[in-house]
Structure formats: structure tokens, C-alpha cells
Design a protein around this motif. Sequence first.
Motif, PDB file in Angstrom:
ATOM      1  N   ASP A  19      -4.963   7.987  -4.987  1.00 24.65           N
ATOM      2  CA  ASP A  19      -3.519   7.711  -5.050  1.00 24.65           C
ATOM      3  C   ASP A  19      -2.892   7.801  -3.661  1.00 24.65           C
ATOM      4  N   ARG A  20      -3.213   8.868  -2.940  1.00 28.86           N
ATOM      5  CA  ARG A  20      -2.625   9.064  -1.611  1.00 28.86           C
ATOM      6  C   ARG A  20      -3.039   7.953  -0.649  1.00 28.86           C
ATOM      7  N   VAL A  21      -4.308   7.589  -0.667  1.00 30.30           N
ATOM      8  CA  VAL A  21      -4.783   6.512   0.213  1.00 30.30           C
ATOM      9  C   VAL A  21      -4.122   5.193  -0.172  1.00 30.30           C
ATOM     10  N   LEU A  23      -1.262   4.663  -1.698  1.00 32.14           N
ATOM     11  CA  LEU A  23       0.156   4.654  -1.320  1.00 32.14           C
ATOM     12  C   LEU A  23       0.345   4.531   0.191  1.00 32.14           C
ATOM     13  N   ARG A  24      -0.515   5.154   0.947  1.00 32.47           N
ATOM     14  CA  ARG A  24      -0.383   5.157   2.405  1.00 32.47           C
ATOM     15  C   ARG A  24      -0.917   3.868   3.041  1.00 32.47           C
ATOM     16  N   ASP A  25      -2.096   3.405   2.570  1.00 33.10           N
ATOM     17  CA  ASP A  25      -2.801   2.330   3.262  1.00 33.10           C
ATOM     18  C   ASP A  25      -2.913   1.033   2.466  1.00 33.10           C
ATOM     19  N   GLU A  38     -10.292  11.695   2.274  1.00 29.77           N
ATOM     20  CA  GLU A  38      -9.003  12.238   1.843  1.00 29.77           C
ATOM     21  C   GLU A  38      -9.194  13.451   0.930  1.00 29.77           C
ATOM     22  N   VAL A  99       2.685   5.634  -8.256  1.00 24.00           N
ATOM     23  CA  VAL A  99       1.581   4.850  -7.717  1.00 24.00           C
ATOM     24  C   VAL A  99       1.412   3.527  -8.470  1.00 24.00           C
ATOM     25  N   ARG A 172       6.000  -2.067  -0.727  1.00 23.08           N
ATOM     26  CA  ARG A 172       5.701  -0.652  -0.545  1.00 23.08           C
ATOM     27  C   ARG A 172       6.002  -0.170   0.869  1.00 23.08           C
ATOM     28  N   THR A 173       6.205  -1.098   1.808  1.00 20.94           N
ATOM     29  CA  THR A 173       6.467  -0.687   3.189  1.00 20.94           C
ATOM     30  C   THR A 173       7.952  -0.506   3.474  1.00 20.94           C
TER      31      THR A 173
END
Length: 196
Positions: A19-21, A23-25, A38, A99, A172-173
Motif C-alpha cells: 500500500d505504501r509503495v 501510494l508513494r510510487d 519497504e 489506497v 494521485r500526484t
Amino acid sequence: MPTGVHLRDVREQLFDAADRVLLRDGPSGLTSRAVTAEAGCAKGVLHRHFADFDAFLAELVLDRVNRMDAQAAALRDAAGTGPVAGNLTGALTALFGSVAVAIVALVTFRDELRARLRETWPAGVPVLTEAAIMIAGYLAAERDLGRLAPDAEVDALAPTLIGTAHLLFADRTGPAPDPEAVRKAVMNVIGPALPG
């Protein structure tokens, strides 16, 4: 990466890391190496628990869809309380502020993932399909309570609301839409179905 370190609830740790990856990448940055880095574990950990990376991703998507049950129950319980548009605005913001938007992009991005999901989810994008079912259930409850017109086509309104909200949250950006923008979009869709 350290080896020999015992991880508790490995699947959940890997899912949360994904989820974190994601959302970030974004979907292009979601690799097995990125997920395990991660999560702080060796790459082999993921492959000990899943047949391959696409199997991991399919389980991730289905896990996140199953987590929507609590949100669906809360929305159904809100029927008859507060403004209909306010309840929908809150539900759509919570859904697409999570997410979920990134998972839609992921499913669109990976052909093999879509093929795997078709084995258990025959149509649509799982997160969006489940969200449309959740919204339709809520709208039907509001219609039964007389807070929507008796002829309100909830099975048409729900996917329209999901599509509209997805477009609002798709970048998302950039900054997330403010609640008033979401409420206005909701009103544009459900306004004709409101009594009076």
C-alpha cells in the motif's frame, strides 16, 4: 536485508508495505523488491508466502476489497441520518482517499493481475465494483426510507457516483478534491432523485 528475523503476520506486513509503495510510487514502482524493502524483509519472504508476485498482488486486491465490508456496514447504518449527499460525500471521500484509486491503477496497469483476478472476480475492477454495490445498497435503503424518490434508479446512480468520484480523485500526484467539490459532484448526480 537481515535474514533469520521472525516476522509476525507476514502477509499483513507485506500488504501494508505494498500500500505504501503503491501510494508513494504508483503501479510502476510496485515491485517485489520494493515491497520487501519497504517491509524490511528479505525478498524471499514474499515468495515463501505467495506463488509469485502477481499472486501476491491478486491477494492484496482481494484483501483490500474485503476490508470494504466495514465501510459498507457503516454507510448502511447511516441511512436515515444526516443529509444523503453528506453521507455519500463522506463515503466517497473515505473510499477514494484510501489506497483504492491506486489499486484501480494497478489493476489497469498489470495484464497478468487482471487475468488472475478474473479467476475469482469475473467482471469489473474489484474495488470499484464492490464500491458500486456498497453505494447502491445505501441508496436503496434511503429510497426505502423515502429520502430518495420511489423511482430512483439506484443501480444507475451508484456506478455514476463511483465514476464521478474516481475522476475527481484520479490524480494521485495532485491535491485531493475538497469536500465541497465532492459534495457538488454528488448533488449533480443524485439531485434529481431527491424528493421535492
